[in-house]
Design an enzyme around this catalytic site. Sequence first.
Site, PDB file in Angstrom:
ATOM      1  N   GLU A 105     -47.732 -37.410  25.063  1.00  0.00           N
ATOM      2  CA  GLU A 105     -46.478 -37.861  24.451  1.00  0.00           C
ATOM      3  C   GLU A 105     -45.869 -38.993  25.284  1.00  0.00           C
ATOM      4  O   GLU A 105     -45.361 -39.980  24.730  1.00  0.00           O
ATOM      5  CB  GLU A 105     -45.497 -36.688  24.333  1.00  0.00           C
ATOM      6  CG  GLU A 105     -45.915 -35.681  23.267  1.00  0.00           C
ATOM      7  CD  GLU A 105     -44.939 -34.540  23.113  1.00  0.00           C
ATOM      8  OE1 GLU A 105     -44.312 -34.425  22.038  1.00  0.00           O
ATOM      9  OE2 GLU A 105     -44.795 -33.748  24.071  1.00  0.00           O
ATOM     10  N   GLU A 125     -50.092 -27.778  22.255  1.00  0.00           N
ATOM     11  CA  GLU A 125     -48.928 -26.882  22.231  1.00  0.00           C
ATOM     12  C   GLU A 125     -49.082 -25.733  21.237  1.00  0.00           C
ATOM     13  O   GLU A 125     -48.556 -24.635  21.458  1.00  0.00           O
ATOM     14  CB  GLU A 125     -47.659 -27.678  21.897  1.00  0.00           C
ATOM     15  CG  GLU A 125     -47.144 -28.564  23.013  1.00  0.00           C
ATOM     16  CD  GLU A 125     -47.807 -29.939  23.048  1.00  0.00           C
ATOM     17  OE1 GLU A 125     -47.343 -30.801  23.808  1.00  0.00           O
ATOM     18  OE2 GLU A 125     -48.799 -30.149  22.312  1.00  0.00           O
TER      19      GLU A 125
END
Length: 697
Positions: A105, A125
């Site tokens: 990210e 995740e």
Amino acid sequence: MSEVVSYSRKGQVGIISVNYPPVNALGQAVRSGLLEAVKQGQADDEAEALLLVCEGRTFIAGADIREFSKPRQEPSLPDVIEAFENSTKPIIVALHGTALGGGLELAMGCHYRVALPSAKVGLPEVKLGLLPGAGGTQRLPRLCGAQKALEMITSGDFLSASEALEHGIVDAVTESSDIAAEGLAYAEQAITKGWPVRRVRDLEGKLETGRDSDVFEQFRTTLQQRARNLFSPFKCVDAVEAAFQLPFEEGLKRERELFLACMESPQRAGLVHAFFSERDVAKVPDLPTDTPVRDIQRVGIIGAGTMGGGIAMNFANVGIPVCLLEAQQEALDRGIAMIRQNYENSARKGRLTTTQVEERMALIEPTLSYSALADVDLVIEAVFEDMAIKKQIFSRLDEVCKPGAILASNTSTLSIDEIASTTRRPEDVVGMHFFSPANVMKLLENVRGEKTSDEVKATVMAIAKRIKKVGVLVGNCYGFVGNRMLHRRGAEAIQLVNDGATPQQVDKVLTDFGFPMGQFAMSDLAGIDVGYRIRQERRKAGEEVPPTWMDKLAEQGRFGQKTQAGTYRYKEGSRKPIPDPEVEALIRQFREEQGITARAIDDQEILERCLYVMINEGAKILEEGIATRALDIDITWIYGYGFPAYRGGPMFWADQQGLEQILDGIRRFHAQPGGEQWRPAPLLERLVAEGKRFAEL
């Protein structure tokens, strides 16, 4: 500046360097250091571009797991990424090792990405019951489009550098292995060529092509099969879809809402428990960390059947030579042929090259002679569950194997101490219980005997890791941890059918709970003859094991999938269980013979009886010291028996449900006629009385 993040300059390139071993995780010190460093780079008039690079073996591999249970500390990762993305100077990020989760990210918040050929990227995740919460669901589809973004985010799988380049996630893959030099060269190129600041958030091309697509509904339909019962994968789809429906800032808000919904889901707690427990299970509390480990360079396997062949593949897969022993040439040839077929199937699917197939086959030496085992460092017996045969084999191994060789049995139920008693070296005898199919299933239940040495325990736990298994060290008793609990559940499932349920009703309750298959479908897969043989062994040993209708199936040659008939019927080449009227008639006949009057049984009773009996037995296992910690039981069941990881394992699930509620149910079943098997475990009663949980033991 932070101690773990530094800022320097080479020529016109400002270099932001992260050094936070072992994996440069995004802890608070790293986040604050990054924020300060990017501010310093902005204020450095001599710097025309900035380079983000990590020292050590990897780029940022995700969040700092040491902060998982702590309150959030500023700055937040989204704030750090926003500062990088809004830099007025182009920021190049150089990727090596793994760029995962928040690491990827952050990389997507930079303006240009260059990677080593060995680098991997991913957003895992979902494996913790979450979704990327720092803009990953909004930026990734702007780089690679809806389909690939959905695949990556809902699976958590990694992409290689070449795949990331193909899908636009990175801009270049280097030739050199020097990431700092390559990153610097790329940044200098950006200055020379005048590359502008290019924010991922502003890229619209991939969004335009996906806005009118039905890819999201198609993906949800796929997930109904692949991720049935799971919460976060569907929220991941909602978040990615928001990137196509909302302006960027609103998409970020939507992502945050969905992230918080995942945080509040009980599934997140279960998956996080499973994540940490998988790491903790390798740290055996009563085994000193400095215990010597024996060097295992060559392995012997006795038995070339399905299990023995699968075990042999585990060692060949990591380059360890294997000597595979059988009693008859025909059985040996059949076993070698099955191993080759398995490898060639993998090659057809692109998982291996033909060269790798031949390399692995060359590591497996077939033999009919025990003398071939004279120089092995570890030998694993994998024959039928027959104590007399196993004792005979171990007596022979004691004669032929060199001093210091570890003698292991793949038994799933039998006493390691009794097996060891036939040798003059019980300290070298241990259980190594692989799960079928052994070349696929991740669990390795290592069983310590009364006299097994610490050195042998440490070695088999190290071997588990080496062959890419999850090793759990347990004590010696009938069935150890996994099968002891399974047999309790199996007996209760059979009793439920005796009482009036159907096998398919019991199986559906278990699959609805999250198991990949039910009790009876699993018996058909494993082979009904296996359970029958185990019951016969117990009867021979003088135990009182009542007859069941499952015995009648085995006596009729209905062994399950391998005979296309067990509790269910199976069509040729199909694993789909089909209810069989013949079995229904057999069950009715068995009830009549036993004087049982069938009654209607609801799904809640099935769920409670199948799971509570496991919890009660698990409490006894803990009290006896067969398992040291509740997490040992949880990991055994998650990786060996398909207990849904999002429920955290049976003992974690029990804690979540409330031990008082479970004890009340156990007492209720114990009070019923014939309920002696439901006698509450003293440990469970004590925990309830003290208001404690299994996790506190």
